[in-house]
Design a protein around this motif. Structure first.
Motif, PDB file in Angstrom:
ATOM      1  N   ALA A 151       0.844  -1.195   0.000  1.00  0.00           N
ATOM      2  CA  ALA A 151       0.000   0.000   0.000  1.00  0.00           C
ATOM      3  C   ALA A 151       0.878   1.243   0.000  1.00  0.00           C
ATOM      4  O   ALA A 151       1.788   1.373   0.825  1.00  0.00           O
ATOM      5  CB  ALA A 151      -0.918   0.003   1.222  1.00  0.00           C
ATOM      6  N   GLY A 152       0.610   2.145  -0.933  1.00  0.00           N
ATOM      7  CA  GLY A 152       1.285   3.437  -0.973  1.00  0.00           C
ATOM      8  C   GLY A 152       0.288   4.519  -0.613  1.00  0.00           C
ATOM      9  O   GLY A 152      -0.770   4.632  -1.240  1.00  0.00           O
ATOM     10  N   LYS A 153       0.611   5.314   0.409  1.00  0.00           N
ATOM     11  CA  LYS A 153      -0.333   6.305   0.907  1.00  0.00           C
ATOM     12  C   LYS A 153       0.317   7.677   0.960  1.00  0.00           C
ATOM     13  O   LYS A 153       1.495   7.804   1.320  1.00  0.00           O
ATOM     14  CB  LYS A 153      -0.823   5.878   2.299  1.00  0.00           C
ATOM     15  CG  LYS A 153      -1.870   6.789   2.909  1.00  0.00           C
ATOM     16  CD  LYS A 153      -2.281   6.261   4.274  1.00  0.00           C
ATOM     17  CE  LYS A 153      -3.178   7.250   5.014  1.00  0.00           C
ATOM     18  NZ  LYS A 153      -3.487   6.791   6.385  1.00  0.00           N
ATOM     19  N   PHE A 154      -0.476   8.701   0.620  1.00  0.00           N
ATOM     20  CA  PHE A 154       0.033  10.075   0.682  1.00  0.00           C
ATOM     21  C   PHE A 154      -1.075  10.998   1.166  1.00  0.00           C
ATOM     22  O   PHE A 154      -2.194  10.969   0.654  1.00  0.00           O
ATOM     23  CB  PHE A 154       0.524  10.531  -0.686  1.00  0.00           C
ATOM     24  CG  PHE A 154       1.158  11.895  -0.666  1.00  0.00           C
ATOM     25  CD1 PHE A 154       2.458  12.062  -0.207  1.00  0.00           C
ATOM     26  CD2 PHE A 154       0.449  13.009  -1.080  1.00  0.00           C
ATOM     27  CE1 PHE A 154       3.046  13.324  -0.169  1.00  0.00           C
ATOM     28  CE2 PHE A 154       1.028  14.271  -1.044  1.00  0.00           C
ATOM     29  CZ  PHE A 154       2.329  14.427  -0.588  1.00  0.00           C
ATOM     30  N   ALA A 181       1.302  -0.681 -13.740  1.00  0.00           N
ATOM     31  CA  ALA A 181       1.914  -0.837 -12.432  1.00  0.00           C
ATOM     32  C   ALA A 181       1.903   0.503 -11.712  1.00  0.00           C
ATOM     33  O   ALA A 181       1.783   1.564 -12.340  1.00  0.00           O
ATOM     34  CB  ALA A 181       3.343  -1.336 -12.568  1.00  0.00           C
ATOM     35  N   ALA A 182       2.059   0.459 -10.397  1.00  0.00           N
ATOM     36  CA  ALA A 182       2.148   1.708  -9.634  1.00  0.00           C
ATOM     37  C   ALA A 182       3.321   2.541 -10.124  1.00  0.00           C
ATOM     38  O   ALA A 182       3.253   3.782 -10.163  1.00  0.00           O
ATOM     39  CB  ALA A 182       2.284   1.391  -8.151  1.00  0.00           C
ATOM     40  N   GLN A 183       4.395   1.868 -10.528  1.00  0.00           N
ATOM     41  CA  GLN A 183       5.566   2.586 -11.018  1.00  0.00           C
ATOM     42  C   GLN A 183       5.250   3.376 -12.286  1.00  0.00           C
ATOM     43  O   GLN A 183       5.832   4.443 -12.520  1.00  0.00           O
ATOM     44  CB  GLN A 183       6.715   1.613 -11.286  1.00  0.00           C
ATOM     45  CG  GLN A 183       8.024   2.307 -11.650  1.00  0.00           C
ATOM     46  CD  GLN A 183       9.151   1.335 -11.932  1.00  0.00           C
ATOM     47  OE1 GLN A 183       8.926   0.287 -12.552  1.00  0.00           O
ATOM     48  NE2 GLN A 183      10.352   1.657 -11.490  1.00  0.00           N
ATOM     49  N   ASP A 184       4.331   2.876 -13.103  1.00  0.00           N
ATOM     50  CA  ASP A 184       3.945   3.612 -14.311  1.00  0.00           C
ATOM     51  C   ASP A 184       3.359   4.973 -13.948  1.00  0.00           C
ATOM     52  O   ASP A 184       3.652   5.983 -14.601  1.00  0.00           O
ATOM     53  CB  ASP A 184       2.938   2.811 -15.135  1.00  0.00           C
ATOM     54  CG  ASP A 184       3.543   1.541 -15.723  1.00  0.00           C
ATOM     55  OD1 ASP A 184       4.694   1.606 -16.190  1.00  0.00           O
ATOM     56  OD2 ASP A 184       2.869   0.508 -15.702  1.00  0.00           O
ATOM     57  N   LEU A 185       2.518   5.003 -12.909  1.00  0.00           N
ATOM     58  CA  LEU A 185       1.984   6.290 -12.444  1.00  0.00           C
ATOM     59  C   LEU A 185       3.084   7.145 -11.834  1.00  0.00           C
ATOM     60  O   LEU A 185       3.130   8.360 -12.038  1.00  0.00           O
ATOM     61  CB  LEU A 185       0.886   6.058 -11.399  1.00  0.00           C
ATOM     62  CG  LEU A 185      -0.513   5.694 -11.874  1.00  0.00           C
ATOM     63  CD1 LEU A 185      -1.460   5.620 -10.672  1.00  0.00           C
ATOM     64  CD2 LEU A 185      -1.037   6.704 -12.867  1.00  0.00           C
ATOM     65  N   ALA A 186       3.957   6.501 -11.072  1.00  0.00           N
ATOM     66  CA  ALA A 186       5.020   7.227 -10.394  1.00  0.00           C
ATOM     67  C   ALA A 186       5.974   7.900 -11.376  1.00  0.00           C
ATOM     68  O   ALA A 186       6.551   8.947 -11.073  1.00  0.00           O
ATOM     69  CB  ALA A 186       5.791   6.282  -9.474  1.00  0.00           C
ATOM     70  N   VAL A 203      -1.748  11.751  -6.205  1.00  0.00           N
ATOM     71  CA  VAL A 203      -1.858  10.410  -6.786  1.00  0.00           C
ATOM     72  C   VAL A 203      -0.472   9.888  -7.130  1.00  0.00           C
ATOM     73  O   VAL A 203      -0.125   8.731  -6.829  1.00  0.00           O
ATOM     74  CB  VAL A 203      -2.763  10.429  -8.030  1.00  0.00           C
ATOM     75  CG1 VAL A 203      -2.788   9.056  -8.698  1.00  0.00           C
ATOM     76  CG2 VAL A 203      -4.176  10.858  -7.664  1.00  0.00           C
ATOM     77  N   ARG A 204       0.337  10.751  -7.745  1.00  0.00           N
ATOM     78  CA  ARG A 204       1.702  10.328  -8.084  1.00  0.00           C
ATOM     79  C   ARG A 204       2.500   9.990  -6.833  1.00  0.00           C
ATOM     80  O   ARG A 204       3.248   9.011  -6.797  1.00  0.00           O
ATOM     81  CB  ARG A 204       2.406  11.434  -8.866  1.00  0.00           C
ATOM     82  CG  ARG A 204       3.793  11.014  -9.353  1.00  0.00           C
ATOM     83  CD  ARG A 204       4.553  12.151  -9.994  1.00  0.00           C
ATOM     84  NE  ARG A 204       5.702  11.621 -10.733  1.00  0.00           N
ATOM     85  CZ  ARG A 204       6.607  12.393 -11.333  1.00  0.00           C
ATOM     86  NH1 ARG A 204       6.493  13.713 -11.285  1.00  0.00           N
ATOM     87  NH2 ARG A 204       7.620  11.845 -11.987  1.00  0.00           N
ATOM     88  N   GLU A 205       2.343  10.802  -5.796  1.00  0.00           N
ATOM     89  CA  GLU A 205       3.075  10.570  -4.560  1.00  0.00           C
ATOM     90  C   GLU A 205       2.667   9.233  -3.922  1.00  0.00           C
ATOM     91  O   GLU A 205       3.504   8.506  -3.382  1.00  0.00           O
ATOM     92  CB  GLU A 205       2.823  11.716  -3.580  1.00  0.00           C
ATOM     93  CG  GLU A 205       3.392  13.056  -4.026  1.00  0.00           C
ATOM     94  CD  GLU A 205       4.851  13.245  -3.634  1.00  0.00           C
ATOM     95  OE1 GLU A 205       5.492  12.263  -3.205  1.00  0.00           O
ATOM     96  OE2 GLU A 205       5.341  14.385  -3.745  1.00  0.00           O
ATOM     97  N   GLY A 232       6.716   2.325  -4.013  1.00  0.00           N
ATOM     98  CA  GLY A 232       8.081   1.924  -4.334  1.00  0.00           C
ATOM     99  C   GLY A 232       9.064   2.388  -3.293  1.00  0.00           C
ATOM    100  O   GLY A 232       8.996   1.998  -2.126  1.00  0.00           O
ATOM    101  N   ASP A 233       9.973   3.304  -3.679  1.00  0.00           N
ATOM    102  CA  ASP A 233      11.037   3.749  -2.774  1.00  0.00           C
ATOM    103  C   ASP A 233      10.587   4.843  -1.811  1.00  0.00           C
ATOM    104  O   ASP A 233      11.325   5.199  -0.890  1.00  0.00           O
ATOM    105  CB  ASP A 233      12.242   4.261  -3.587  1.00  0.00           C
ATOM    106  CG  ASP A 233      12.866   3.158  -4.425  1.00  0.00           C
ATOM    107  OD1 ASP A 233      12.851   2.006  -3.958  1.00  0.00           O
ATOM    108  OD2 ASP A 233      13.356   3.457  -5.521  1.00  0.00           O
ATOM    109  N   GLY A 234       9.394   5.375  -2.027  1.00  0.00           N
ATOM    110  CA  GLY A 234       8.891   6.377  -1.093  1.00  0.00           C
ATOM    111  C   GLY A 234       8.455   7.651  -1.754  1.00  0.00           C
ATOM    112  O   GLY A 234       8.997   8.052  -2.797  1.00  0.00           O
ATOM    113  N   ALA A 235       7.476   8.308  -1.178  1.00  0.00           N
ATOM    114  CA  ALA A 235       6.992   9.592  -1.694  1.00  0.00           C
ATOM    115  C   ALA A 235       8.041  10.670  -1.429  1.00  0.00           C
ATOM    116  O   ALA A 235       8.846  10.573  -0.505  1.00  0.00           O
ATOM    117  CB  ALA A 235       5.675   9.957  -1.017  1.00  0.00           C
TER     118      ALA A 235
END
Length: 461
Positions: free
Chosen positions: A371-374, A429-434, A447-449, A455-458
């Motif tokens: 889970a990636g949260k911002f 993938a989440a990386q595609d958005l990132a 959303v990008r964050e 991945g490696d962090g916002a």
């Protein structure tokens, strides 16, 4: 007797979209609608009028709470309820007339009246019978009432009644903490009403991500809404223009709430009255939904069904997708709806939006995920606009990084969610958005964050 390739029953978002798409694909099409205006529940007494009142009261809130902070000085506006209702009616009129124009433009015949299906291939409206090679039932849904609670249209109302109350109530009890109850509860709370929401379950917005439920309830409570959770309503008594709501909580203790108005917002059920489905032998589910196959066909040849009257979420855009898809099928093409990528939105302030799986669903399925949260507190635009409540959360597969779901509480969440919907539709993938450049300063950077946090962090967390 007139003859058509397709007759669509119902002109809500599913029905009118289906009719227009059928006509565009070269099928002679008619749409049956018994209301005085097209658009069904959504345009007439649902989505559109509620959004008009939400917009008006959100601006009222901004004027009272934030204008002075920005140096916008002067007397705060007061509410002219009659004019606000007139604005709402004008909004409805513009939209329903727009559908009528689109019917004329695409040569869709509007058969005015209420339909029944006396036999496959025939639709009866009034005294006239029309022939059709294909019939599409898009009859929508109606309010599902609560046992022991009688709607009187005055003190105890459904969502339609709540949109057109003759006056702003001092106290409002909302039964049901779903989308409709929270949206309309927010409207009246901003207008100065003391609003209490009573919910049978232990959390608001049943079925949504648990973290969203908790954060959203805190935000609404801060705005003034009160909540009684885990409470089963026993009945509503009306006397002298006032209501007394009796309920029991989990420990079996009883209590009551008094109100000027009670809004029953306990969900909706398929509306198929008068169509003659039982006599035709059309199969329905235990929940009263019309049973369909993967191509929206019923068990009776030539009869299809879409929207709220079949299984699936009762959402206008879900019905629209099915309407377009079944039109493609009837025209000999391939119709498709990706039910895994249908967003849901609550249009409060802040908005709440979701798509795909929740954390609870992934855990139940034993799916390894991350889970990636911002938080919007880290978003410059949100802070400048007094809109920093909430967060974006993206759920991705632990190994492949493919996006499995997303949940947003925050400004413009209903628009932001679609970036993630498109990504999921393409299997991103989440990386595609990132790695996708997002304009600064925008809410979409959150959303990008959140994708970066998978991945490696916002950056701004």
């Amino acid at each position: 007797m007139s003859s058509y390739d397709v007759i669509v029953i119902g002109s809500g978002p599913g029905g009118y979209v289906c009719a227009i798409r059928c006509a565009q694909l070269g099928l002679k099409t008619a749409c049956v609608e018994g209301r005085e205006t097209l658009g069904g529940t959504c345009l007439n007494i649902g989505c559109i009028p509620s959004k008009a009142l939400l917009h008006a009261t959100e601006l009222l809130h901004e004027a009272h709470e934030n204008f002075a902070k920005m140096g916008l000085m002067g007397d705060a506006p007061s509410v002219d309820w009659d004019k606000m209702q007139a604005y709402k009616r004008d909004t409805i009129g513009q939209n329903t007339k727009g559908i009528e124009f689109l019917f004329k433009k695409n040569k869709v015949d509007w058969i005015k009246g209420w339909a029944s299906i006396p036999e496959p291939g025939r639709v009866k409206v009034g005294d006239e019978v029309h022939e059709a090679r294909h019939i599409v039932i898009a009859s929508g849904s109606e309010v599902s009432t609560l046992k022991g609670v009688e709607l009187d249209g005055d003190v105890v109302v459904d969502s339609e009644g709540a949109l057109s109350l003759p006056r702003i109530p001092e106290k409002l009890v909302v039964i049901g903490a779903g989308v409709i109850g929270l949206e309309l509860g927010s409207v009246y709370s901003r207008l100065g009403t003391d609003v209490t929401v009573v919910e049978y379950l232990d959390a608001i917005t049943p079925g949504m991500d648990a973290e969203v439920q908790k954060q959203f309830q805190k935000i609404l409570a801060k705005q003034g809404l009160k909540f009684v959770l885990g409470a089963a309503v026993q009945g509503v008594e009306v006397a002298d223009g006032k209501a007394r709501v009796a309920y029991r909580v989990r420990d079996d203790s009883g209590a009551t709430l008094e109100a000027d108005t009670v809004l029953v917002a306990t969900g909706r059920r398929p509306y198929t009255d008068g169509l003659g489905l039982e006599a035709l032998g059309v199969k329905v589910t235990e929940r009263g939904q019309i049973a369909t196959d993967g191509h929206w066909a019923t068990n009776i040849d030539g009869i299809h069904a879409i929207g709220d009257c079949i299984a699936g979420p009762m959402l206008a855009h879900k019905a629209e997708d099915e309407g377009m898809a079944v039109a493609e099928v009837l025209a000999g093409k391939h119709g498709h709806v990706n039910y895994g990528v249908i967003p849901a939105v609550i249009y409060t302030h802040p908005e709440v939006a979701s798509v795909g799986a929740t954390e609870e669903q992934l855990k139940q399925d034993g799916r390894a995920y991350k889970a990636g949260k911002f938080s919007f507190m880290g978003n410059g635009r949100a802070k400048a606009n007094f809109a920093a409540d909430g967060f974006v959360k993206i759920l991705a597969d632990q190994e492949t990084d493919r996006i499995l779901g997303a949940h947003i509480v925050g400004p413009m969440a209903g628009d932001l969610i679609h970036e993630i919907c498109v990504a999921m539709e393409f299997g991103a993938a989440a990386q595609d958005l990132a790695l996708t450049c997002h304009a600064h300063p925008t809410y979409s950077e959150a959303v990008r964050e959140a994708a970066l946090a998978c991945g490696d962090g916002a950056i701004h967390a």
